[in-house]
Scaffold this motif. Structure first.
Motif, PDB file in Angstrom:
ATOM      1  N   ASP A  18      42.840  39.598  44.424  1.00 37.62           N
ATOM      2  CA  ASP A  18      41.597  39.983  45.074  1.00 37.62           C
ATOM      3  C   ASP A  18      41.613  41.499  45.222  1.00 37.62           C
ATOM      4  N   LEU A  19      40.500  42.151  44.935  1.00 40.41           N
ATOM      5  CA  LEU A  19      40.466  43.616  44.949  1.00 40.41           C
ATOM      6  C   LEU A  19      40.816  44.218  46.301  1.00 40.41           C
ATOM      7  N   ILE A  20      40.715  43.433  47.374  1.00 38.59           N
ATOM      8  CA  ILE A  20      41.063  43.985  48.685  1.00 38.59           C
ATOM      9  C   ILE A  20      42.557  43.876  48.972  1.00 38.59           C
ATOM     10  N   GLU A  21      43.318  43.272  48.034  1.00 37.60           N
ATOM     11  CA  GLU A  21      44.769  43.181  48.199  1.00 37.60           C
ATOM     12  C   GLU A  21      45.388  44.477  47.670  1.00 37.60           C
ATOM     13  N   ARG A  22      45.739  45.367  48.579  1.00 38.97           N
ATOM     14  CA  ARG A  22      46.119  46.725  48.206  1.00 38.97           C
ATOM     15  C   ARG A  22      47.338  46.770  47.284  1.00 38.97           C
ATOM     16  N   ASP A  23      48.361  45.972  47.588  1.00 40.01           N
ATOM     17  CA  ASP A  23      49.583  46.001  46.784  1.00 40.01           C
ATOM     18  C   ASP A  23      49.282  45.616  45.335  1.00 40.01           C
ATOM     19  N   LYS A  24      48.511  44.569  45.151  1.00 41.29           N
ATOM     20  CA  LYS A  24      48.178  44.125  43.796  1.00 41.29           C
ATOM     21  C   LYS A  24      47.247  45.110  43.119  1.00 41.29           C
ATOM     22  N   LEU A  25      46.335  45.690  43.891  1.00 41.04           N
ATOM     23  CA  LEU A  25      45.440  46.692  43.322  1.00 41.04           C
ATOM     24  C   LEU A  25      46.224  47.898  42.814  1.00 41.04           C
ATOM     25  N   CYS A  26      47.244  48.296  43.570  1.00 37.51           N
ATOM     26  CA  CYS A  26      48.100  49.412  43.147  1.00 37.51           C
ATOM     27  C   CYS A  26      48.843  49.066  41.862  1.00 37.51           C
ATOM     28  N   ARG A  27      49.270  47.823  41.733  1.00 37.26           N
ATOM     29  CA  ARG A  27      49.936  47.387  40.497  1.00 37.26           C
ATOM     30  C   ARG A  27      48.978  47.512  39.312  1.00 37.26           C
ATOM     31  N   TYR A  28      47.747  47.084  39.536  1.00 39.00           N
ATOM     32  CA  TYR A  28      46.753  47.165  38.465  1.00 39.00           C
ATOM     33  C   TYR A  28      46.490  48.622  38.079  1.00 39.00           C
ATOM     34  N   ILE A  29      46.383  49.506  39.082  1.00 39.95           N
ATOM     35  CA  ILE A  29      46.128  50.916  38.799  1.00 39.95           C
ATOM     36  C   ILE A  29      47.256  51.516  37.967  1.00 39.95           C
ATOM     37  N   SER A  55      37.997  23.288  30.532  1.00 42.75           N
ATOM     38  CA  SER A  55      37.090  23.695  31.615  1.00 42.75           C
ATOM     39  C   SER A  55      36.976  25.216  31.654  1.00 42.75           C
ATOM     40  N   LEU A  56      36.406  25.783  30.614  1.00 48.21           N
ATOM     41  CA  LEU A  56      36.317  27.239  30.489  1.00 48.21           C
ATOM     42  C   LEU A  56      35.620  27.922  31.658  1.00 48.21           C
ATOM     43  N   PRO A  57      34.539  27.362  32.198  1.00 49.14           N
ATOM     44  CA  PRO A  57      33.869  28.070  33.298  1.00 49.14           C
ATOM     45  C   PRO A  57      34.719  28.223  34.557  1.00 49.14           C
ATOM     46  N   GLN A  58      35.738  27.372  34.709  1.00 51.08           N
ATOM     47  CA  GLN A  58      36.578  27.446  35.908  1.00 51.08           C
ATOM     48  C   GLN A  58      37.667  28.513  35.716  1.00 51.08           C
ATOM     49  N   GLU A  59      37.197  29.716  35.625  1.00 49.95           N
ATOM     50  CA  GLU A  59      38.087  30.851  35.358  1.00 49.95           C
ATOM     51  C   GLU A  59      38.699  31.375  36.651  1.00 49.95           C
ATOM     52  N   GLN A  60      39.986  31.708  36.594  1.00 53.72           N
ATOM     53  CA  GLN A  60      40.665  32.316  37.745  1.00 53.72           C
ATOM     54  C   GLN A  60      41.192  33.679  37.327  1.00 53.72           C
ATOM     55  N   ARG A  61      41.090  34.623  38.228  1.00 57.72           N
ATOM     56  CA  ARG A  61      41.516  35.989  37.906  1.00 57.72           C
ATOM     57  C   ARG A  61      42.732  36.365  38.731  1.00 57.72           C
ATOM     58  N   GLY A  62      43.699  36.946  38.059  1.00 59.58           N
ATOM     59  CA  GLY A  62      44.947  37.264  38.748  1.00 59.58           C
ATOM     60  C   GLY A  62      45.634  38.480  38.160  1.00 59.58           C
ATOM     61  N   ILE A  63      46.870  38.612  38.515  1.00 61.15           N
ATOM     62  CA  ILE A  63      47.691  39.721  38.021  1.00 61.15           C
ATOM     63  C   ILE A  63      49.046  39.160  37.625  1.00 61.15           C
ATOM     64  N   THR A  64      49.567  39.610  36.508  1.00 61.80           N
ATOM     65  CA  THR A  64      50.828  39.073  36.011  1.00 61.80           C
ATOM     66  C   THR A  64      52.014  39.702  36.734  1.00 61.80           C
ATOM     67  N   VAL A  65      53.025  38.891  37.019  1.00 61.10           N
ATOM     68  CA  VAL A  65      54.252  39.368  37.666  1.00 61.10           C
ATOM     69  C   VAL A  65      55.430  38.778  36.924  1.00 61.10           C
ATOM     70  N   SER A  66      56.584  39.391  37.077  1.00 62.32           N
ATOM     71  CA  SER A  66      57.792  38.902  36.418  1.00 62.32           C
ATOM     72  C   SER A  66      58.301  37.649  37.115  1.00 62.32           C
ATOM     73  N   ALA A  67      59.161  36.908  36.427  1.00 63.84           N
ATOM     74  CA  ALA A  67      59.678  35.652  36.971  1.00 63.84           C
ATOM     75  C   ALA A  67      60.442  35.881  38.267  1.00 63.84           C
ATOM     76  N   ASP A  68      61.227  36.960  38.336  1.00 60.56           N
ATOM     77  CA  ASP A  68      62.025  37.198  39.542  1.00 60.56           C
ATOM     78  C   ASP A  68      61.169  37.644  40.727  1.00 60.56           C
ATOM     79  N   MET A  69      59.933  38.064  40.464  1.00 62.66           N
ATOM     80  CA  MET A  69      59.039  38.471  41.559  1.00 62.66           C
ATOM     81  C   MET A  69      58.174  37.313  42.050  1.00 62.66           C
ATOM     82  N   SER A  70      58.062  36.260  41.264  1.00 61.04           N
ATOM     83  CA  SER A  70      57.145  35.181  41.613  1.00 61.04           C
ATOM     84  C   SER A  70      57.482  34.530  42.944  1.00 61.04           C
ATOM     85  N   SER A  71      58.775  34.501  43.290  1.00 58.79           N
ATOM     86  CA  SER A  71      59.195  33.869  44.543  1.00 58.79           C
ATOM     87  C   SER A  71      58.731  34.642  45.779  1.00 58.79           C
ATOM     88  N   SER A  72      58.318  35.888  45.592  1.00 58.93           N
ATOM     89  CA  SER A  72      57.877  36.693  46.729  1.00 58.93           C
ATOM     90  C   SER A  72      56.406  36.438  47.084  1.00 58.93           C
TER      91      SER A  72
END
Length: 250
Positions: free
Chosen positions: A135-146, A160-177
């Motif tokens: 979400d664009l208001i999530e500062r940490d993720k926004l900084c990653r995108y920048i 189900s193409l219309p059911q699109e979800q938007r996110g940001i990719t993270v490494s496997a070792d970061m997913s647990s956080s």
């Protein structure tokens, strides 16, 4: 009799402007004499040495006000000032390193776009481990995108193409956080075909993903669709967002 130099001669000799010399004089760095009859500035050999020192210190990154105080400073004060400048240069160096890294990301995105155009529908391993909601208001993720726009990722399913979800990719070792509820997709043992997907930046944001799917589904069953942002650019007079898209195949 000591030789005197006019401001034009000094400017040409040091390859600096006459206005710069006058500015240094206004700031108290230079003190040239002036002819009594016309008030033209006259520079001596000593002034040449002073100008040489000013250029030397400016090349080290010192400000004029710091240069003015050099002669009245103790060796310890010199050391402290130079130490501050080294810290400042290290900060600048880190900033330039980050900037170069970002430029390389963008260059790689352009290269990837051209490669996908030339070689579409190649079977390849997917280059992300996990996608979390963004979400664009999530500062940490926004900084990653920048830092790296290629991290921006869209998750869909072939059924189900219309059911699109938007996110940001993270490494496997970061997913647990991240909370489990925020995980949109995780890498599985699967095969993927990749291609260039483009979405027009206009009302409705039409894209060519369905056309690609029709072609791939002539040969394979398809599952998850992961699209990673490359860049926004013009093509044939229209503006598009370009994505490197991975389609899971069976």
């Amino acid at each position: 009799m000591d030789r005197k130099f006019q401001i034009g001669e000094i400017a040409r000799f040091f390859d600096i402007s006459a206005s710069t010399l006058r500015y240094w004089e206004d700031k108290g760095v230079l003190h040239p004499g002036k002819k009594s009859e016309n008030q033209y500035r006259e520079y001596t050999i000593e002034d040449l040495m002073t100008i040489s020192d000013v250029i030397f210190y400016k090349n080290l990154g010192l400000q004029l006000k710091e240069i003015c105080g050099m002669e009245a400073s103790t060796p310890k004060q010199h050391q402290e000032l130079f130490a501050e400048k080294i810290v400042e240069l290290k900060r600048q160096q880190e900033m330039l390193t980050r900037r170069m890294k970002k430029l390389r990301y963008h260059m790689q995105a352009v290269e990837m776009l051209e490669m996908l155009k030339a070689q579409p529908y190649q079977e390849t391993d997917i280059d992300t481990d996990c996608v979390v909601s963004f979400d664009l208001i999530e500062r940490d993720k926004l900084c990653r995108y920048i830092e790296n726009p290629y991290l921006y990722t869209r998750v869909q399913d072939s059924q189900s193409l219309p059911q699109e979800q938007r996110g940001i990719t993270v490494s496997a070792d970061m997913s647990s956080s991240f909370p489990e509820s925020s995980i949109l997709w995780q890498k599985q043992s699967a095969r993927y075909i990749t291609f260039l997907m483009k979405e027009e930046v206009t009302t409705g944001f039409p894209n060519d993903l369905p056309e690609h799917l029709v072609y791939i589904q002539e040969t394979y069953r398809t599952g998850a669709i992961i699209s990673r942002f490359l860049l926004c650019a013009q093509e044939n007079g229209k503006t598009y967002d370009f994505y490197k898209t991975f389609v899971e195949i069976q």
